[in-house]
Structures are given as C-alpha cells and as structure tokens.
Design a protein around this motif. Structure first.
Motif, PDB file in Angstrom:
ATOM      1  N   GLU A  57       0.828  -1.211   0.000  1.00  0.00           N
ATOM      2  CA  GLU A  57       0.000   0.000   0.000  1.00  0.00           C
ATOM      3  C   GLU A  57       0.859   1.257   0.000  1.00  0.00           C
ATOM      4  O   GLU A  57       0.598   2.211   0.738  1.00  0.00           O
ATOM      5  CB  GLU A  57      -0.927  -0.015   1.227  1.00  0.00           C
ATOM      6  CG  GLU A  57      -1.866  -1.207   1.267  1.00  0.00           C
ATOM      7  CD  GLU A  57      -2.654  -1.298   2.557  1.00  0.00           C
ATOM      8  OE1 GLU A  57      -2.360  -0.513   3.500  1.00  0.00           O
ATOM      9  OE2 GLU A  57      -3.561  -2.141   2.647  1.00  0.00           O
ATOM     10  N   GLN A 114       2.198   4.791  -0.830  1.00  0.00           N
ATOM     11  CA  GLN A 114       1.483   5.973  -1.303  1.00  0.00           C
ATOM     12  C   GLN A 114       2.152   7.239  -0.784  1.00  0.00           C
ATOM     13  O   GLN A 114       2.868   7.221   0.217  1.00  0.00           O
ATOM     14  CB  GLN A 114       0.025   5.935  -0.826  1.00  0.00           C
ATOM     15  CG  GLN A 114      -0.137   5.871   0.690  1.00  0.00           C
ATOM     16  CD  GLN A 114      -1.588   5.802   1.107  1.00  0.00           C
ATOM     17  OE1 GLN A 114      -2.468   6.296   0.427  1.00  0.00           O
ATOM     18  NE2 GLN A 114      -1.846   5.164   2.249  1.00  0.00           N
ATOM     19  N   GLN A 153      -0.519  -7.167  -5.236  1.00  0.00           N
ATOM     20  CA  GLN A 153      -0.757  -5.795  -4.771  1.00  0.00           C
ATOM     21  C   GLN A 153       0.558  -5.048  -4.559  1.00  0.00           C
ATOM     22  O   GLN A 153       0.659  -3.850  -4.856  1.00  0.00           O
ATOM     23  CB  GLN A 153      -1.565  -5.818  -3.477  1.00  0.00           C
ATOM     24  CG  GLN A 153      -3.013  -6.215  -3.658  1.00  0.00           C
ATOM     25  CD  GLN A 153      -3.762  -6.334  -2.343  1.00  0.00           C
ATOM     26  OE1 GLN A 153      -3.165  -6.422  -1.272  1.00  0.00           O
ATOM     27  NE2 GLN A 153      -5.086  -6.344  -2.409  1.00  0.00           N
ATOM     28  N   THR A 154       1.570  -5.755  -4.049  1.00  0.00           N
ATOM     29  CA  THR A 154       2.873  -5.123  -3.853  1.00  0.00           C
ATOM     30  C   THR A 154       3.488  -4.736  -5.190  1.00  0.00           C
ATOM     31  O   THR A 154       3.988  -3.609  -5.354  1.00  0.00           O
ATOM     32  CB  THR A 154       3.809  -6.070  -3.092  1.00  0.00           C
ATOM     33  OG1 THR A 154       3.290  -6.285  -1.781  1.00  0.00           O
ATOM     34  CG2 THR A 154       5.211  -5.487  -2.978  1.00  0.00           C
ATOM     35  N   SER A 202       1.615  -1.779  -6.453  1.00  0.00           N
ATOM     36  CA  SER A 202       1.926  -0.591  -5.657  1.00  0.00           C
ATOM     37  C   SER A 202       3.273  -0.005  -6.065  1.00  0.00           C
ATOM     38  O   SER A 202       3.430   1.215  -6.204  1.00  0.00           O
ATOM     39  CB  SER A 202       1.932  -0.966  -4.175  1.00  0.00           C
ATOM     40  OG  SER A 202       2.238   0.131  -3.360  1.00  0.00           O
TER      41      SER A 202
END
Length: 249
Positions: A96, A98, A124-125, A128
C-alpha cells in the motif's frame, strides 16, 4: 511477523548479508539506465534497520526508506542521524505504498516479499511499486527460490552460539506449497543484569515458481530485463537459492 523485539538483534544476525554487493548492483543499474540523470531517487522498501538506506545515501543518491515495523524504523533513524545523512523514513505496508514522488528505482531486498502470505498480497505489492515508479523506472527485488524453501530450509535446524546472541532455528514445511515456517529461539545477553533473555519468534515465508513471478510482473506492466541467481549475480540454475529480478516500467 513480529519484529518488535527482533529489531534490536537484527543487525547482529544479518552480519553476513551481502549489502555491499547489493549496492554495487544498484550502482550498475543506475549507470545503465540513469547515467545522464542529475539525481537518482531510490525507495528502499522493507528497509529494516536502514543498513542499505544509509549505504545508498552515502553514494549521493536521493533515498527514502519504508518499513512496516516502527521499531526497525527507530533504529534506521538513529543510524541516519549518526551518519549525519538526512533520510526520510516512513511506516507503510509494501502493498500500500502511497504519497511519494515518482521514483527512479524501487528495491525490496532480503527476501522481504517472501513474507507476504497470499498471492494477492504479492500482486498488490508489485502493483503498488509500479504506481510509485517513473516511466522507465527500475524495480529490483530478491526472493528465496522454491529449491531453497523445499530443499535447504525444510526440516532443517540452524544454530549460532556467541557471547552476546545465540539462537536455535528450526524450519518446517508450511501450510502452502513452497512455504516454510521458521521457529526461532534467541538468547540475548542483557548487559545490565549479565543474564540472558529468551525471545521466541515465528516467521512464515512463501515463494512461487519463477514463471509465476514473471507472469504477475508482466500482467502489471513490467518488462523483466534481467534475472540472476545468487551472488555475485550468476545465471539462474536449478540449485539457485536466491533469485534477483530486475524489472522496468
């Protein structure tokens, strides 16, 4: 993964990690892809106690460190302060990321991706990281190979006996295919009391075939420009224990 106590003995246990070889590898990537750039920004994800972040910063690179553990980051901040190098550190999950300016390079070293326990977390990594890179940016990471998980770690015991830190490290096959569970018991000398404190840890790691990592990376939009096995970054073989992926956005 409970690093709260482990953070304080981490560096002692990581003395044999090839940090300098990793810095050299990143330096070669910089020369190959960013030779004409006035600056070189690098996001050190899962930076731990900042050992690599400080080394990167000493090269004159614009470094930011990220880790999930507050205790690890506290040690990283101390190292940067002692080295008189301003490095911003942030507590974030690697899946995540950001709030950063787009980076030239993002690295995730020391088999940190193997600590992700689901395929979705890995995807997801990668996604990201992709979002935080500039166009043409480089993503570099390493993972344990399936060979190492299944043949080197499985049902093995490792020990260390030293004056300050000793440990017993038992490894067992995990819940998933190509996964492992590490049961670690540390005995750490408390210099104030001259007695040893026992610390127990359970670490779970999981890996996937090379082809699966490649498929996920390519689906997200990366091109894989290099793939190495072990240090000093050799061609991959059936007995390679660590795999290095160099990917371009």
């Amino acid at each position: 993964m409970a690093y709260e106590q482990f953070a304080f003995i981490y560096d002692k246990l990581m003395e044999d990690v090839p940090y300098d070889q990793w810095v050299t590898l990143v330096g070669k990537i910089k020369e190959q892809y960013f030779l004409n750039e006035e600056s070189f920004s690098i996001l050190d994800v899962a930076c731990g106690t900042g050992e690599l972040s400080v080394r990167f910063a000493k090269k004159g690179w614009d470094v930011t460190g990220v880790d999930l553990s507050e205790d690890m980051l506290a040690i990283a901040n101390e190292k940067a302060f002692e080295a008189q190098i301003p490095i911003p550190f942030f507590q974030q999950n690697m899946a995540e990321l950001q709030g950063f300016e787009r980076q030239d390079c993002i690295v995730i070293f020391l088999d940190s991706i193997n600590y992700l326990q689901s395929e979705q977390e890995v995807i997801q990594t990668f996604s990201s990281v992709y979002d935080q890179l500039k166009e043409g940016g480089i993503f570099l990471f390493d993972v344990h190979s399936a060979y190492k998980i299944n043949e080197v770690f499985a049902s093995s015991t490792f020990t260390l006996v030293e004056d300050e830190v000793s440990y017993i490290w038992n490894s067992f096959k995990g819940e998933y295919k190509n996964s492992i569970e590490h049961e670690l018991t540390f005995f750490v000398l408390d210099e104030d009391t001259d007695q040893y404190e026992r610390i127990d840890e359970l670490h779970k790691q999981r890996t996937y075939p090379i082809e699966q990592f490649q498929a996920w990376l390519q689906e997200i939009g990366f091109s894989i420009v290099s793939l190495y096995g072990d240090e000093p970054f050799l061609p991959v073989s059936d007995t390679s224990e660590r795999l290095y992926f160099v990917c371009k956005k």
